[in-house]
Write an enzyme that holds these catalytic residues in place. Structure first.
Site, mmCIF file in Angstrom:
data_model
loop_
_atom_site.group_PDB
_atom_site.id
_atom_site.type_symbol
_atom_site.label_atom_id
_atom_site.label_comp_id
_atom_site.label_asym_id
_atom_site.label_seq_id
_atom_site.Cartn_x
_atom_site.Cartn_y
_atom_site.Cartn_z
ATOM 1 N N TYR A 72 0.829 -1.208 0.000
ATOM 2 C CA TYR A 72 0.000 0.000 0.000
ATOM 3 C C TYR A 72 0.864 1.259 0.000
ATOM 4 C CZ TYR A 72 -4.001 2.988 0.955
ATOM 5 O OH TYR A 72 -4.980 3.940 0.854
ATOM 6 N N ASP A 125 -9.448 17.461 -25.092
ATOM 7 C CA ASP A 125 -10.838 17.586 -24.615
ATOM 8 C C ASP A 125 -11.005 17.399 -23.100
ATOM 9 O OD1 ASP A 125 -10.243 14.926 -24.995
ATOM 10 O OD2 ASP A 125 -12.169 14.366 -25.853
ATOM 11 N N LYS A 258 -0.429 6.537 -23.672
ATOM 12 C CA LYS A 258 0.116 6.907 -24.976
ATOM 13 C C LYS A 258 1.591 6.489 -25.016
ATOM 14 C CE LYS A 258 -3.878 9.184 -25.112
ATOM 15 N NZ LYS A 258 -4.114 10.361 -24.314
HETATM 16 C C1 LIG Z 1 -5.266 11.174 -23.824
HETATM 17 C C2 LIG Z 1 -4.883 12.545 -23.520
HETATM 18 C C3 LIG Z 1 -5.194 13.135 -22.281
HETATM 19 C C4 LIG Z 1 -6.033 12.439 -21.235
HETATM 20 O O1 LIG Z 1 -5.511 11.238 -20.860
HETATM 21 P P1 LIG Z 1 -6.399 9.971 -20.469
HETATM 22 O O2 LIG Z 1 -5.390 8.953 -20.118
HETATM 23 O O3 LIG Z 1 -7.219 9.598 -21.666
HETATM 24 O O4 LIG Z 1 -7.250 10.359 -19.326
HETATM 25 C C5 LIG Z 1 -4.749 14.410 -22.060
HETATM 26 N N1 LIG Z 1 -4.081 15.092 -23.001
HETATM 27 C C6 LIG Z 1 -3.775 14.560 -24.201
HETATM 28 C C7 LIG Z 1 -3.007 15.349 -25.195
HETATM 29 C C8 LIG Z 1 -4.186 13.276 -24.499
HETATM 30 O O5 LIG Z 1 -3.905 12.780 -25.708
#
Ligand SMILES: *Cc1c(COP(=O)(O)O)cnc(C)c1O
Length: 459
Positions: A72, A125, A258
């Site tokens: 934890y 977004d 990503k």
């Molecule tokens: C995907 C993304 C986010 C948000 O990340 P999540 O892991 O989907 O919550 C923020 N900024 C950019 C540029 C992204 O591509």
């Protein structure tokens, strides 16, 4: 003979995907209320909805999963992730979160209040959602050139430092909790930001005493473009470039789904110990204790390994070449897209394809549905549905660009799949004159409507 380019990996595990018939797809998309997010993934053949969390982890990442420490507090995995963030990005402090938007939530819960202003280059977004939800304002300072899809410039994701300075001049410092620089610029087409631009934006931030936050989701792809396109960086390693990029920032929010090539995970990193401490409360409240946040130990391990692999040149070259490959196919067929090809996706210029569909009937969404019907390929709308309504007037905002994004998951599909995507698009393109109407909204959320919106045929 010069040897051709080939992928820097071989395949150890596969997942079966299935084709469907046009009749099946017509039924399924109708049931999904013409929202591609509502489709079952089993009803999709090639899924280009997103490159987020959809990549293939490596054997080394899977091995890391086995040695995760699930304690934890103070887990080994936390320290492994901490070391990777320090070594690769150069930040001393961080909080793990379950994904990128959670990092935004932790950060903005701490630093954003109603009436604040956060300038940026085409805020993502969820970033915009988190800003506007707090009754603050996301002001777009992207360079004007980004809106011209046919213009080929190397760093089309840049922020305009003059536009930024105007905003910083206009509002008092205490109303500007951060400037948000997104690298690469997802919304403008996965377009990179140059090192020079990062330096300029950072200098303006310093001048006005405001924090520079890098939205780092695709920082490694951005570094690849700096290495291959910007003068003075050809001989530097990706890791050296990455270090320099973050040296100009105060904060980084990261969706590790990503460029860290994991299925789930994220973090917010800080240079300031004080800000890190301030943010801990919201991390504990919304994510979890500060040494795991929203992540399990095994996932922190895989993330640390992914940061290392994701910043290797051969991997990045393999990845970005595949996106370019799809772009070159579309060139062959004369299909217009945001040029040059982006780091993670091709963004089809839907306004130039479906010239008869009025903007009120959601042009890019219409193209997305057509591509799905054609071959079971799922992209995503980056247009008026995503742009949502003005937070004050509640009127629809019709952005300059109506794009259909085809995001390519990392290490997942082959170039043969890209050939199918290009051929399907060509078929839609060939019958574009016959597509004259789109869709209207029947149901929508007050904010971030695109995920759950319901539509019906306009006529
Ligand atoms: C995907 C993304 C986010 C948000 O990340 P999540 O892991 O989907 O919550 C923020 N900024 C950019 C540029 C992204 O591509």
């Amino acid at each position: 003979m010069k040897l051709p380019f080939a992928e820097s990996f071989r395949i150890k595990m596969v997942e079966t995907i299935r084709k469907s018939t046009r009749e099946e797809r017509e039924q399924w998309i109708k049931e999904a209320k013409y929202n591609l997010f509502n489709l079952k993934s089993d009803h999709v053949f090639i899924d280009l909805l997103t490159d987020s969390g959809t990549g293939a982890m490596s054997d080394k990442q899977w091995a890391e999963m086995m040695t995760g420490d699930e304690s934890y507090a103070g887990a080994r995995s936390y320290y492994k992730m901490k070391a990777a963030i320090k070594d690769i990005l150069g930040f001393d402090y961080f909080l793990p979160t379950h994904q990128g938007r959670a990092a935004e939530n932790v950060l903005y819960s701490t630093i954003v209040k109603a009436g604040d202003v956060l300038p940026g280059n085409s805020h993502f977004d969820t970033t915009k959602g988190h800003i506007e939800f707090r009754k603050a304002f996301a002001i777009d300072c992207t360079i004007d050139e980004a809106a011209d899809t046919q213009l080929e410039i190397p760093f089309k994701g840049n922020m305009d430092p003059r536009k930024l300075e105007e905003v910083l001049k206009k509002y008092p410092q205490e109303k500007i909790p951060a400037v948000v620089l997104t690298i690469t610029n997802n919304t403008a087409g996965g377009q990179p930001v140059s090192m020079k631009n990062i330096q300029e934006v950072s200098a303006v931030c310093r001048k006005y005493g405001v924090n520079l936050q890098i939205d780092a989701a695709r920082f490694a792809e951005n570094a690849y473009f700096i290495k291959t396109r910007e003068e003075g960086y050809a001989d530097k390693s990706i890791k050296e470039i990455v270090k320099e990029m973050f040296s100009y920032a105060d904060i980084a929010t990261m969706s590790s789904k990503k460029d860290a090539i994991v299925n789930m995970g994220g973090f917010v990193a800080f240079k300031s110990e004080e800000l890190w401490k301030k943010c801990q409360m919201f991390c504990i409240m919304n994510e979890g204790f500060i040494t795991y946040g929203g992540m399990s130990g095994r996932d922190m391990n895989a993330l640390a390994q992914g940061l290392d692999e994701g910043t290797e040149f051969d991997y990045l070259k393999t990845r970005i070449k595949q996106v370019e490959y799809l772009g070159a196919k579309l060139d062959e067929y004369g299909i217009p897209y945001q040029r040059p090809a982006g780091g993670h996706a091709i963004f089809i210029d839907a306004k130039k394809v479906l010239t008869h569909v009025p903007k009120e009937e959601f042009i890019a969404q219409t193209l997305g549905v057509e591509l799905y019907l054609e071959a079971g390929i799922r992209g995503v709308e980056i247009g008026a549905i995503l742009a949502d309504r003005d937070p004050v007037t509640r009127e629809n905002r019709y952005p300059k660009l109506e794009l259909l994004r085809l995001a390519i998951p990392r290490r997942t599909y082959t170039d043969n799949h890209m050939d199918v995507v290009a051929a399907a698009l060509k078929n839609v393109y060939d019958r574009r004159e016959s597509i004259t109407h789109g869709y209207v909204i029947t149901k929508e959320f007050p904010i971030m409507r695109h995920f759950t919106v319901e539509l019906e045929k306009a006529r």
